[in-house]
Design a protein around this motif. Structure first.
Motif, PDB file in Angstrom:
ATOM      1  N   MET A   1      37.919  24.880  27.002  1.00  0.00           N
ATOM      2  CA  MET A   1      37.226  23.810  27.697  1.00  0.00           C
ATOM      3  C   MET A   1      35.770  23.701  27.212  1.00  0.00           C
ATOM      4  O   MET A   1      35.259  22.599  27.078  1.00  0.00           O
ATOM      5  CB  MET A   1      37.288  24.103  29.204  1.00  0.00           C
ATOM      6  CG  MET A   1      36.712  23.008  30.028  1.00  0.00           C
ATOM      7  SD  MET A   1      37.775  21.575  29.925  1.00  0.00           S
ATOM      8  CE  MET A   1      36.926  20.485  30.963  1.00  0.00           C
ATOM      9  N   VAL A   2      35.121  24.831  27.002  1.00  0.00           N
ATOM     10  CA  VAL A   2      33.741  24.832  26.544  1.00  0.00           C
ATOM     11  C   VAL A   2      33.665  24.220  25.152  1.00  0.00           C
ATOM     12  O   VAL A   2      32.741  23.459  24.842  1.00  0.00           O
ATOM     13  CB  VAL A   2      33.167  26.277  26.551  1.00  0.00           C
ATOM     14  CG1 VAL A   2      31.796  26.309  25.908  1.00  0.00           C
ATOM     15  CG2 VAL A   2      33.137  26.828  27.956  1.00  0.00           C
ATOM     16  N   THR A   7      32.037  19.869  21.619  1.00  0.00           N
ATOM     17  CA  THR A   7      32.468  18.881  20.616  1.00  0.00           C
ATOM     18  C   THR A   7      32.082  17.472  21.043  1.00  0.00           C
ATOM     19  O   THR A   7      31.579  16.688  20.245  1.00  0.00           O
ATOM     20  CB  THR A   7      33.995  18.978  20.402  1.00  0.00           C
ATOM     21  OG1 THR A   7      34.322  20.308  20.022  1.00  0.00           O
ATOM     22  CG2 THR A   7      34.443  18.009  19.331  1.00  0.00           C
ATOM     23  N   VAL A   8      32.301  17.146  22.296  1.00  0.00           N
ATOM     24  CA  VAL A   8      31.953  15.813  22.800  1.00  0.00           C
ATOM     25  C   VAL A   8      30.450  15.602  22.749  1.00  0.00           C
ATOM     26  O   VAL A   8      29.971  14.532  22.336  1.00  0.00           O
ATOM     27  CB  VAL A   8      32.501  15.620  24.239  1.00  0.00           C
ATOM     28  CG1 VAL A   8      31.920  14.371  24.870  1.00  0.00           C
ATOM     29  CG2 VAL A   8      34.017  15.559  24.219  1.00  0.00           C
ATOM     30  N   ILE A  12      28.531  12.747  20.546  1.00  0.00           N
ATOM     31  CA  ILE A  12      27.631  11.746  21.146  1.00  0.00           C
ATOM     32  C   ILE A  12      26.258  11.811  20.492  1.00  0.00           C
ATOM     33  O   ILE A  12      25.683  10.788  20.114  1.00  0.00           O
ATOM     34  CB  ILE A  12      27.539  11.949  22.670  1.00  0.00           C
ATOM     35  CG1 ILE A  12      28.876  11.580  23.313  1.00  0.00           C
ATOM     36  CG2 ILE A  12      26.414  11.122  23.265  1.00  0.00           C
ATOM     37  CD1 ILE A  12      28.985  11.938  24.775  1.00  0.00           C
ATOM     38  N   PHE A  13      25.708  13.017  20.318  1.00  0.00           N
ATOM     39  CA  PHE A  13      24.394  13.152  19.683  1.00  0.00           C
ATOM     40  C   PHE A  13      24.446  12.697  18.232  1.00  0.00           C
ATOM     41  O   PHE A  13      23.478  12.128  17.715  1.00  0.00           O
ATOM     42  CB  PHE A  13      23.878  14.586  19.782  1.00  0.00           C
ATOM     43  CG  PHE A  13      23.425  14.956  21.159  1.00  0.00           C
ATOM     44  CD1 PHE A  13      22.538  14.155  21.857  1.00  0.00           C
ATOM     45  CD2 PHE A  13      23.888  16.109  21.762  1.00  0.00           C
ATOM     46  CE1 PHE A  13      22.112  14.496  23.127  1.00  0.00           C
ATOM     47  CE2 PHE A  13      23.470  16.456  23.034  1.00  0.00           C
ATOM     48  CZ  PHE A  13      22.590  15.653  23.722  1.00  0.00           C
ATOM     49  N   GLY A  14      25.565  12.913  17.566  1.00  0.00           N
ATOM     50  CA  GLY A  14      25.728  12.443  16.191  1.00  0.00           C
ATOM     51  C   GLY A  14      25.693  10.929  16.122  1.00  0.00           C
ATOM     52  O   GLY A  14      25.066  10.349  15.226  1.00  0.00           O
TER      53      GLY A  14
END
Length: 64
Positions: A1-2, A7-8, A12-14
C-alpha cells in the motif's frame, strides 16, 4: 500500500514538473518570437521596397 501511495505521489509531482517545464519553454519561445519580430518586419519591408523598385525599372516584367 505504501508503494502505491508513493508511486501516485511521484506520478502527480512528475506531471506538475512537466507542466512547469513545458510552460517555461513556451514562455521563452514566445519571448524569442517577440524579440525577433522587428527584424522580420524590417526584412519584409525591405523586400517589398526592392520588389517595387525592380518592377519600376523593369515594367515589362510586371505585365503593365
Amino acid at each position: 500500500m505504501v508503494v502505491f501511495v508513493v508511486t501516485v505521489l511521484l506520478y502527480i509531482f512528475g506531471l506538475v514538473f512537466l507542466y512547469g517545464v513545458i510552460r517555461l519553454a513556451v514562455r521563452h519561445g514566445m519571448e524569442d518570437l517577440e524579440a525577433r519580430r522587428p527584424q522580420v518586419l524590417r526584412g519584409a519591408q525591405s523586400a517589398s521596397a526592392d520588389d517595387r523598385a525592380f518592377l519600376r525599372e523593369n515594367s515589362f516584367l510586371g505585365g503593365n
